[in-house]
Design a protein around this motif. Sequence first.
Motif, short mmCIF file in Angstrom:
data_model
loop_
_atom_site.label_atom_id
_atom_site.label_comp_id
_atom_site.label_asym_id
_atom_site.label_seq_id
_atom_site.Cartn_x
_atom_site.Cartn_y
_atom_site.Cartn_z
N GLU A 1 145.48 -21.84 65.97
CA GLU A 1 144.03 -21.80 65.82
C GLU A 1 143.38 -23.15 66.12
O GLU A 1 142.42 -23.24 66.90
CB GLU A 1 143.67 -21.36 64.39
N HIS B 1 137.73 -1.95 54.92
CA HIS B 1 136.96 -2.72 55.90
C HIS B 1 136.65 -1.87 57.13
O HIS B 1 137.46 -1.01 57.52
CB HIS B 1 137.79 -3.95 56.29
N HIS C 1 142.85 -4.84 52.32
CA HIS C 1 143.15 -5.35 53.66
C HIS C 1 144.33 -4.58 54.23
O HIS C 1 144.84 -3.65 53.62
CB HIS C 1 143.42 -6.86 53.64
N ALA D 1 142.95 -1.45 62.78
CA ALA D 1 144.05 -2.39 62.55
C ALA D 1 145.31 -1.66 62.11
O ALA D 1 146.42 -2.01 62.53
CB ALA D 1 143.63 -3.42 61.50
N THR E 1 142.93 -12.07 56.56
CA THR E 1 143.16 -11.18 57.70
C THR E 1 141.81 -10.92 58.37
O THR E 1 140.80 -11.50 57.99
CB THR E 1 143.77 -9.83 57.26
N THR E 2 141.81 -10.01 59.31
CA THR E 2 140.54 -9.58 59.92
C THR E 2 139.90 -8.44 59.15
O THR E 2 138.86 -7.92 59.57
CB THR E 2 140.78 -9.12 61.36
N THR E 3 140.50 -8.02 58.03
CA THR E 3 140.07 -6.78 57.36
C THR E 3 139.89 -6.95 55.85
O THR E 3 140.16 -6.04 55.08
CB THR E 3 141.10 -5.67 57.61
N GLY F 1 144.83 -14.45 59.68
CA GLY F 1 143.48 -14.29 60.20
C GLY F 1 142.97 -15.59 60.77
O GLY F 1 143.25 -15.93 61.92
N SER F 2 142.24 -16.35 59.97
CA SER F 2 141.68 -17.63 60.40
C SER F 2 141.71 -18.62 59.25
O SER F 2 141.15 -18.36 58.18
CB SER F 2 140.24 -17.45 60.88
N THR G 1 136.55 -12.80 59.15
CA THR G 1 137.99 -13.06 59.27
C THR G 1 138.41 -14.25 58.41
O THR G 1 137.84 -15.34 58.51
CB THR G 1 138.37 -13.31 60.74
#
Length: 345
Positions: free
Chosen positions: A341, A161, A139, A167, A220-222, A250-251, A217
Amino acid sequence: MFEIVVTLCLMAEPDICRPQLVPGLETGTRAECEAVLSGDAIRNRVTVADGLLLREKHCQKMADGLELTEIADNVFVHTGKIEEADPVNRGDVSNIGVIIGETSIAVIDTGGSRAVGEALYRAIRQRSSLPISHVILTHVHPDHIFGASVLAETGARVIGHPGLRRALLDREQSYLTGFEDLIGKRGFLGTLPVRPETALQEIDLGGRVLTLNVWPTAHTTTDITVMDSATGTLFAGDLIFHQHTPALDGSLMGWLHVLDLFPDLKPSRVVPGHGGPVLTIEEALTPMRRYLGVLEADTRQALENGERLGEAVNHVANSEADAWELFELFNTRNATEAYTELEWE
């Protein structure tokens, strides 16, 4: 074995210098090393970045490398310190994997500075002369990526990723500045970013195949993970933290969802991004699900109570404080991310 080291100094502050390994030019004797040192190979391999001065170059016996522990057949882990990056650890604060096949070697994450990457390279060379074919970055976070340039200089492909390259470009300068501030100019000197390729689905090291999974996600997003088919070892990156407080970038809900999918991989053992270094799938998932579940529940309760962000972050998930190290460094940010979020669900 002998290696070549050059001394690089900051042009603006010439008293700040660091000996830097030139990887890939190791020899069996000092005489062979001296011959390489005076030949064209060294001239083609040493690039002095802007703002740096080359003071001198010399041969020396190969220095000690990072400690690598064999956790399965030809599968090694270096356990990073559960600390914030600083001048003493030089960014050696995340776990690193090394998998040796019959024809080549793959490395999973590389630490937080060139200095860590050099120590990693030495540790690998003390075990095998096979080429390092792939560096897999799990990541985007700097404590996992900044040693990669050392291995890339020897011809390794750096992969990650599909969104990792973008990123890194977006965050690169802030990561470089932030880690230099933490580690110090001397310890961070020579650290350079890399430009990763998109991850392959499989990597054949000869006699063993690595399977890479790209995740939605979550941490992280990656995020990606790496499974060694020969031993069932899953390198989870920071999708799994152990002892070290998880870090949400990320989420929250995405992370909980990804953790629900992990048992389907049926790993024999799990290597987390921090801590461990070896866990069962139950040992990996139980604390993570508990912490993230408390983070979610406390955040939803704060929102239901009408609390503002500044109020909520002072208590969300505080019941977990005694279960994790570095809690004060990471939990407030996690609570902020979770609140932001869930507020807009």
